[in-house]
Design an enzyme around this catalytic site. Structure first.
Site, PDB file in Angstrom:
ATOM      1  N   GLY A  71       0.811  -1.213   0.000  1.00  0.00           N
ATOM      2  CA  GLY A  71       0.000   0.000   0.000  1.00  0.00           C
ATOM      3  C   GLY A  71       0.846   1.266   0.000  1.00  0.00           C
ATOM      4  N   THR A  72       1.912   1.255   0.765  1.00  0.00           N
ATOM      5  CA  THR A  72       2.734   2.470   0.880  1.00  0.00           C
ATOM      6  C   THR A  72       3.340   2.833  -0.479  1.00  0.00           C
ATOM      7  OG1 THR A  72       3.231   1.937   3.178  1.00  0.00           O
ATOM      8  CG2 THR A  72       4.736   3.457   2.074  1.00  0.00           C
ATOM      9  N   ASN A 157      -8.578   3.506   8.167  1.00  0.00           N
ATOM     10  CA  ASN A 157      -7.987   2.388   8.897  1.00  0.00           C
ATOM     11  C   ASN A 157      -8.119   2.489  10.411  1.00  0.00           C
ATOM     12  OD1 ASN A 157      -6.132   4.540   7.943  1.00  0.00           O
ATOM     13  ND2 ASN A 157      -4.726   3.624   9.396  1.00  0.00           N
ATOM     14  N   SER A 216      -3.299  -3.445  -0.872  1.00  0.00           N
ATOM     15  CA  SER A 216      -2.188  -4.106  -0.188  1.00  0.00           C
ATOM     16  C   SER A 216      -2.580  -5.537   0.183  1.00  0.00           C
ATOM     17  CB  SER A 216      -1.851  -3.307   1.074  1.00  0.00           C
ATOM     18  OG  SER A 216      -0.977  -4.024   1.886  1.00  0.00           O
ATOM     19  N   HIS A 218      -1.470  -7.814   2.409  1.00  0.00           N
ATOM     20  CA  HIS A 218      -1.481  -8.413   3.752  1.00  0.00           C
ATOM     21  C   HIS A 218      -2.694  -8.027   4.587  1.00  0.00           C
ATOM     22  CE1 HIS A 218       0.070  -4.984   6.349  1.00  0.00           C
ATOM     23  NE2 HIS A 218       0.361  -4.520   5.147  1.00  0.00           N
ATOM     24  N   THR A 254      12.668  -6.845 -10.646  1.00  0.00           N
ATOM     25  CA  THR A 254      12.211  -8.209 -10.941  1.00  0.00           C
ATOM     26  C   THR A 254      10.947  -8.502 -10.146  1.00  0.00           C
ATOM     27  OG1 THR A 254      14.471  -8.862 -11.359  1.00  0.00           O
ATOM     28  CG2 THR A 254      12.917 -10.638 -10.844  1.00  0.00           C
ATOM     29  N   CYS A 342       2.238   7.995  21.702  1.00  0.00           N
ATOM     30  CA  CYS A 342       3.267   6.982  22.001  1.00  0.00           C
ATOM     31  C   CYS A 342       3.033   5.665  21.274  1.00  0.00           C
ATOM     32  CB  CYS A 342       3.432   6.666  23.486  1.00  0.00           C
ATOM     33  SG  CYS A 342       3.664   8.122  24.453  1.00  0.00           S
TER      34      CYS A 342
END
Ligand SMILES: Cc1ncc(COP(=O)(O)O)c(C=O)c1O
Length: 400
Positions: A71-72, A157, A216, A218, A254, A342
């Site tokens: 996705g990134t 998300n 994406s 995953h 590749t 955090c």
């Protein structure tokens, strides 16, 4: 100890069936898809078949699919590709303008920020309402004659809100028409980050009316490090990864054949069983929402109450710290996530919850439960059994 995974928006486990289909391409059929010999041609066949299968799902031409590392990378290519092409084609008379939302994933936000900072791009971060929905008339009013890209995520998300992509597309089409009439050569493209939508929402690019769409692997039981960017024919994009002529010259390197095979199988499985799994998952989610808000006081459900992904339930638990909740739940074997400060090493509380206008002291208590196809109501019962004790204990010692 029994372990329960409630963090599917972060990632999912690879399906056994997907792994089995990938396995031959790690060793037996290990060829490079660019090689002309039989080893290479076996890899090429797998690549072409996967591309075709995905094209059937997206309702597009196979050549409109560019495989990426996730996705990134897809988001980076969607933002930088058309802007580089505009430089290449000398279409720049003033700084280019991009519109995106305040609640995008950092893969979009940091990328447009980079263009803003390094190259003086103008970026408009459009507002969302308290439920996370984009305001269509505001977005329309923000389009200018130097706008090259509008990027709005399909589903968020953190809170799961689904954005009105076909409606936004209609607005963009109007501006495409106006540009043509004015004789302007600068294109205006519409991109959606559909990373969280895979498996749950319709990915038909024609119905959505998008020029580019990121996916994406995953997030729907496929392999990590795999993804794609749909790029509509005619969209002018310059490569970011330069090198060989792979992926239509738009993404050199590749091809990751086992990964691409896995991505295609996982996407096919996810889209085929999406409605059924969506129903099951949303009934578990609704059970959680109903009972959690009943069992504990000071719980706010974030995101749109109805227009939301089936699998994400996101809450603010008042007078409590997200990290402490996460760690205490982990000690009980339950994996969740938080948008509190955090988390993931960030010092800032969630930019999404901030954009939804929640004050920082409430955002501190953010809790995201993202379900998957294997989660059950019994697991929610276990969560509901242990969580109130954790909340009581933490509220007793809380400085908030
Ligand atoms: C909406 C959204 N966009 C992009 C990404 C990045 O995807 P990847 O992890 O495949 O790089 C994520 C990952 O969480 C996401 O949720």
């Amino acid at each position: 100890m029994k372990r329960i995974y409630f963090d599917h928006a972060a990632t999912t486990a690879l399906d056994k069936d997907v792994l089995e289909k990938m396995q031959p391409y790690f060793s037996r059929h290990f060829g490079n898809a660019s090689s002309l010999h039989t080893f290479g041609q076996e890899a090429r066949q797998a690549l072409d078949k996967s591309r075709q299968e995905i094209a059937n799902i997206l309702n597009c031409d196979p050549l409109e699919i560019i495989f990426t590392s996730g996705g990134t990378e897809s988001d980076n290519l969607a933002v930088k590709g058309p802007t580089l092409a505009a430089f290449r084609d000398k279409l720049i008379s003033k700084p280019l303008h991009i519109i995106t939302t305040k609640i995008e994933h950092p893969a979009i936000l940091k990328t447009v920020k980079q263009l803003e900072k390094l190259f003086g791009f103008e970026v408009t971060y459009t507002d969302v309402d308290v439920n996370g929905l984009v305001n269509l008339s505001q977005l329309e009013s923000e389009i200018k004659d130097n706008t090259i890209l509008v990027s709005v995520m399909y589903a968020n998300n953190e809170v799961g809100t689904i954005e009105p992509i076909p409606e936004i597309s209609k607005i963009i089409q109007k501006y495409k028409g106006k540009r043509q009439k004015n004789g302007s050569k600068l294109p205006i493209y519409f991109h959606t980050d559909a990373v969280q939508a895979g498996g749950y929402l319709d990915l038909d690019v024609k119905k959505l009316g998008v020029d580019m769409l990121s996916i994406s692997g995953h997030k729907f039981y496929g392999p990590k490090g795999t993804g794609l960017l749909y790029i509509k024919k005619g969209t002018k994009v310059e490569a970011i990864n330069t090198g060989g002529g792979h992926e239509n010259g738009l993404r050199a390197g590749t091809e990751n054949i086992p990964g691409i095979v896995g991505l295609a199988v996982a996407l096919k499985n996810a889209q085929e069983s999406g409605d059924e799994i969506g129903k099951k998952v949303s009934s578990v989610r609704d059970y959680l929402i109903k009972n959690l808000t009943k069992k504990i006081d000071g719980v706010i459900l974030t995101g749109h109450p109805e227009i939301r992904l089936p699998n994400i339930a996101s809450f603010l638990i008042e007078r409590i710290e997200g990290e402490s909740m996460l760690i205490n739940l982990d000690l009980k074997g339950i994996a969740v996530s938080t948008g509190s400060a955090c988390s993931s090493g960030s010092l800032e509380p969630s930019h999404v919850l901030k954009a939804l206008n929640y004050p920082p002291e409430k955002i501190h208590g953010s809790l995201r439960i993202s379900l998957g196809k294997e989660n059950t109501k019994e697991e929610i019962d276990y969560f509901l059994e242990v969580f109130p004790e954790i909340v009581d204990k933490l509220r007793e010692i809380s400085a908030l």
